[in-house]
Design a protein around this motif. Structure first.
Motif, PDB file in Angstrom:
ATOM      1  N   ARG A 107       0.822  -1.208   0.000  1.00  0.00           N
ATOM      2  CA  ARG A 107       0.000   0.000   0.000  1.00  0.00           C
ATOM      3  C   ARG A 107       0.860   1.263   0.000  1.00  0.00           C
ATOM      4  N   ILE A 108       1.991   1.213   0.662  1.00  0.00           N
ATOM      5  CA  ILE A 108       2.900   2.361   0.630  1.00  0.00           C
ATOM      6  C   ILE A 108       3.396   2.595  -0.792  1.00  0.00           C
ATOM      7  N   GLU A 109       3.801   1.521  -1.473  1.00  0.00           N
ATOM      8  CA  GLU A 109       4.255   1.662  -2.856  1.00  0.00           C
ATOM      9  C   GLU A 109       3.119   2.105  -3.766  1.00  0.00           C
ATOM     10  N   SER A 110       1.909   1.597  -3.510  1.00  0.00           N
ATOM     11  CA  SER A 110       0.760   2.004  -4.322  1.00  0.00           C
ATOM     12  C   SER A 110       0.484   3.493  -4.162  1.00  0.00           C
ATOM     13  N   LYS A 111       0.545   3.984  -2.930  1.00  0.00           N
ATOM     14  CA  LYS A 111       0.306   5.411  -2.706  1.00  0.00           C
ATOM     15  C   LYS A 111       1.398   6.253  -3.352  1.00  0.00           C
ATOM     16  N   ARG A 112       2.641   5.767  -3.321  1.00  0.00           N
ATOM     17  CA  ARG A 112       3.727   6.531  -3.930  1.00  0.00           C
ATOM     18  C   ARG A 112       3.535   6.647  -5.439  1.00  0.00           C
ATOM     19  N   GLY A 163       3.208   7.376 -19.893  1.00  0.00           N
ATOM     20  CA  GLY A 163       2.955   6.282 -20.813  1.00  0.00           C
ATOM     21  C   GLY A 163       3.984   5.169 -20.721  1.00  0.00           C
ATOM     22  N   TYR A 164       5.221   5.506 -20.383  1.00  0.00           N
ATOM     23  CA  TYR A 164       6.277   4.498 -20.360  1.00  0.00           C
ATOM     24  C   TYR A 164       6.323   3.749 -19.019  1.00  0.00           C
ATOM     25  N   PHE A 165       6.258   4.481 -17.923  1.00  0.00           N
ATOM     26  CA  PHE A 165       6.421   3.855 -16.614  1.00  0.00           C
ATOM     27  C   PHE A 165       5.112   3.341 -16.023  1.00  0.00           C
ATOM     28  N   LYS A 166       3.961   3.729 -16.582  1.00  0.00           N
ATOM     29  CA  LYS A 166       2.666   3.180 -16.161  1.00  0.00           C
ATOM     30  C   LYS A 166       2.445   3.335 -14.656  1.00  0.00           C
ATOM     31  N   TYR A 167       2.555   4.556 -14.154  1.00  0.00           N
ATOM     32  CA  TYR A 167       2.393   4.775 -12.714  1.00  0.00           C
ATOM     33  C   TYR A 167       0.996   4.400 -12.237  1.00  0.00           C
ATOM     34  N   LYS A 168      -0.021   4.720 -13.029  1.00  0.00           N
ATOM     35  CA  LYS A 168      -1.390   4.409 -12.623  1.00  0.00           C
ATOM     36  C   LYS A 168      -1.614   2.915 -12.522  1.00  0.00           C
ATOM     37  N   GLU A 169      -1.124   2.158 -13.507  1.00  0.00           N
ATOM     38  CA  GLU A 169      -1.286   0.713 -13.485  1.00  0.00           C
ATOM     39  C   GLU A 169      -0.521   0.084 -12.327  1.00  0.00           C
ATOM     40  N   ARG A 170       0.682   0.581 -12.078  1.00  0.00           N
ATOM     41  CA  ARG A 170       1.461   0.048 -10.954  1.00  0.00           C
ATOM     42  C   ARG A 170       0.720   0.263  -9.633  1.00  0.00           C
ATOM     43  N   SER A 171       0.200   1.467  -9.440  1.00  0.00           N
ATOM     44  CA  SER A 171      -0.543   1.758  -8.218  1.00  0.00           C
ATOM     45  C   SER A 171      -1.768   0.864  -8.088  1.00  0.00           C
ATOM     46  N   PHE A 172      -2.483   0.664  -9.188  1.00  0.00           N
ATOM     47  CA  PHE A 172      -3.699  -0.153  -9.154  1.00  0.00           C
ATOM     48  C   PHE A 172      -3.385  -1.595  -8.795  1.00  0.00           C
ATOM     49  N   GLN A 176      -4.509  -3.610  -5.482  1.00  0.00           N
ATOM     50  CA  GLN A 176      -5.336  -4.800  -5.670  1.00  0.00           C
ATOM     51  C   GLN A 176      -4.732  -6.000  -4.943  1.00  0.00           C
ATOM     52  N   THR A 177      -3.422  -6.188  -5.050  1.00  0.00           N
ATOM     53  CA  THR A 177      -2.769  -7.300  -4.358  1.00  0.00           C
ATOM     54  C   THR A 177      -2.848  -7.134  -2.851  1.00  0.00           C
ATOM     55  N   ARG A 222       2.983  -9.321 -12.983  1.00  0.00           N
ATOM     56  CA  ARG A 222       2.440  -8.066 -13.504  1.00  0.00           C
ATOM     57  C   ARG A 222       3.490  -6.964 -13.469  1.00  0.00           C
ATOM     58  N   GLN A 223       4.283  -6.938 -12.393  1.00  0.00           N
ATOM     59  CA  GLN A 223       5.336  -5.937 -12.297  1.00  0.00           C
ATOM     60  C   GLN A 223       6.365  -6.114 -13.408  1.00  0.00           C
ATOM     61  N   GLN A 224       6.759  -7.342 -13.670  1.00  0.00           N
ATOM     62  CA  GLN A 224       7.714  -7.599 -14.746  1.00  0.00           C
ATOM     63  C   GLN A 224       7.130  -7.234 -16.104  1.00  0.00           C
ATOM     64  N   ASN A 225       5.845  -7.481 -16.286  1.00  0.00           N
ATOM     65  CA  ASN A 225       5.202  -7.135 -17.549  1.00  0.00           C
ATOM     66  C   ASN A 225       5.173  -5.626 -17.760  1.00  0.00           C
ATOM     67  N   LEU A 226       4.947  -4.857 -16.683  1.00  0.00           N
ATOM     68  CA  LEU A 226       4.922  -3.405 -16.806  1.00  0.00           C
ATOM     69  C   LEU A 226       6.312  -2.829 -17.062  1.00  0.00           C
ATOM     70  N   GLU A 227       7.340  -3.532 -16.608  1.00  0.00           N
ATOM     71  CA  GLU A 227       8.695  -3.039 -16.808  1.00  0.00           C
ATOM     72  C   GLU A 227       9.234  -3.336 -18.202  1.00  0.00           C
TER      73      GLU A 227
END
Length: 238
Positions: A107-112, A163-172, A176-177, A222-227
């Motif tokens: 949750r800390i990483e999601s908020k960041r 668009g490249y780092f996908k901050y919104k998707e990472r937070s979501f 979710q996890t 999912r993290q590896q896919n976003l990277e």
């Protein structure tokens, strides 16, 4: 940051000297008060008061001391819950206890990531409107073209980072996890859901460990896919 803004306002050509005094002097005082408050909060961040120190004055616990106490309490709880009966059970109980710490970390990483995304999104909105507004009110001014160029460059940079780092998707995905692991934690604690028909505590613990491990593995994938680069993600989806 407020002082930097005030410094920029000081050099604006269309503000008269009286207007600058009316605006900048009170704002500078507020900025100084903000600085004092920030230094005090940094020195005394809060938390429960501790008993008198060697100097005879009570003080608040530091962040490191609070984390150390929390780690000790978690270790004690692991031993109490496990009852020191069997190495496998101890490891499973330790994994279960660490799962709640993982929830906080996720949750800390999601908020960041969410704050970064919101910052870039706000800059995109404000920058786009500012560039459009300046272009609309410009009347043969020498600085307007460079201002519009600079704002447009920054807006494009922010859009590229989003668009490249996908901050919104990472937070979501992180949120979710964390919610999924917390739901499993609450379910095994009260014996509902998949744990309702499992009477043995060890079997419930084994089921919980397996499910949390699966959730963490999916989050890593999912993290590896976003990277990966966008083109690699597109091929992976196919």
């Amino acid at each position: 940051m407020l002082l930097v803004v005030l410094y920029a306002l000081f050099w604006l050509p269309w503000l008269s000297g009286d207007s600058k005094k009316v605006v900048l002097i009170p704002a500078a005082i507020v900025a100084a008060l903000f600085g004092v408050a920030a230094l005090r909060l940094k020195r005394d961040p809060g938390g429960p008061m501790r008993s008198a120190s060697s100097e005879g004055q009570p003080r608040r616990l530091s962040e490191g001391e609070l984390e150390l106490q929390l780690a000790r309490l978690r270790d004690e709880r692991k031993l109490v819950v496990a009852g020191v009966s069997g190495d496998l059970k101890v490891r499973r109980v330790a994994y279960k206890e660490d799962a709640y710490a993982d929830i906080d970390q996720l949750r800390i990483e999601s908020k960041r990531y969410g704050r970064v995304n919101n910052l870039f999104q706000a800059f995109l909105i404000i920058g786009s409107l500012a560039a459009t507004g300046i272009a609309g009110i410009s009347d043969q001014m020498t600085w307007d073209r460079w201002t519009i160029l600079g704002i447009t460059f920054l807006v494009g940079t922010a859009s590229g980072f989003m668009g490249y780092f996908k901050y919104k998707e990472r937070s979501f995905y992180l949120q979710q996890t964390a919610d999924a692991i917390e739901a499993e934690w609450e379910a095994v604690e009260v014996g509902v859901g998949r744990y309702k028909r499992i009477e043995s505590e060890e079997e419930q613990l084994a089921e919980f460990v397996e499910e949390v491990h699966r959730l963490k593995s999916e989050q890593k994938k999912r993290q590896q896919n976003l990277e990966q680069p966008p083109e690699s993600r597109g091929r992976g989806d196919q």
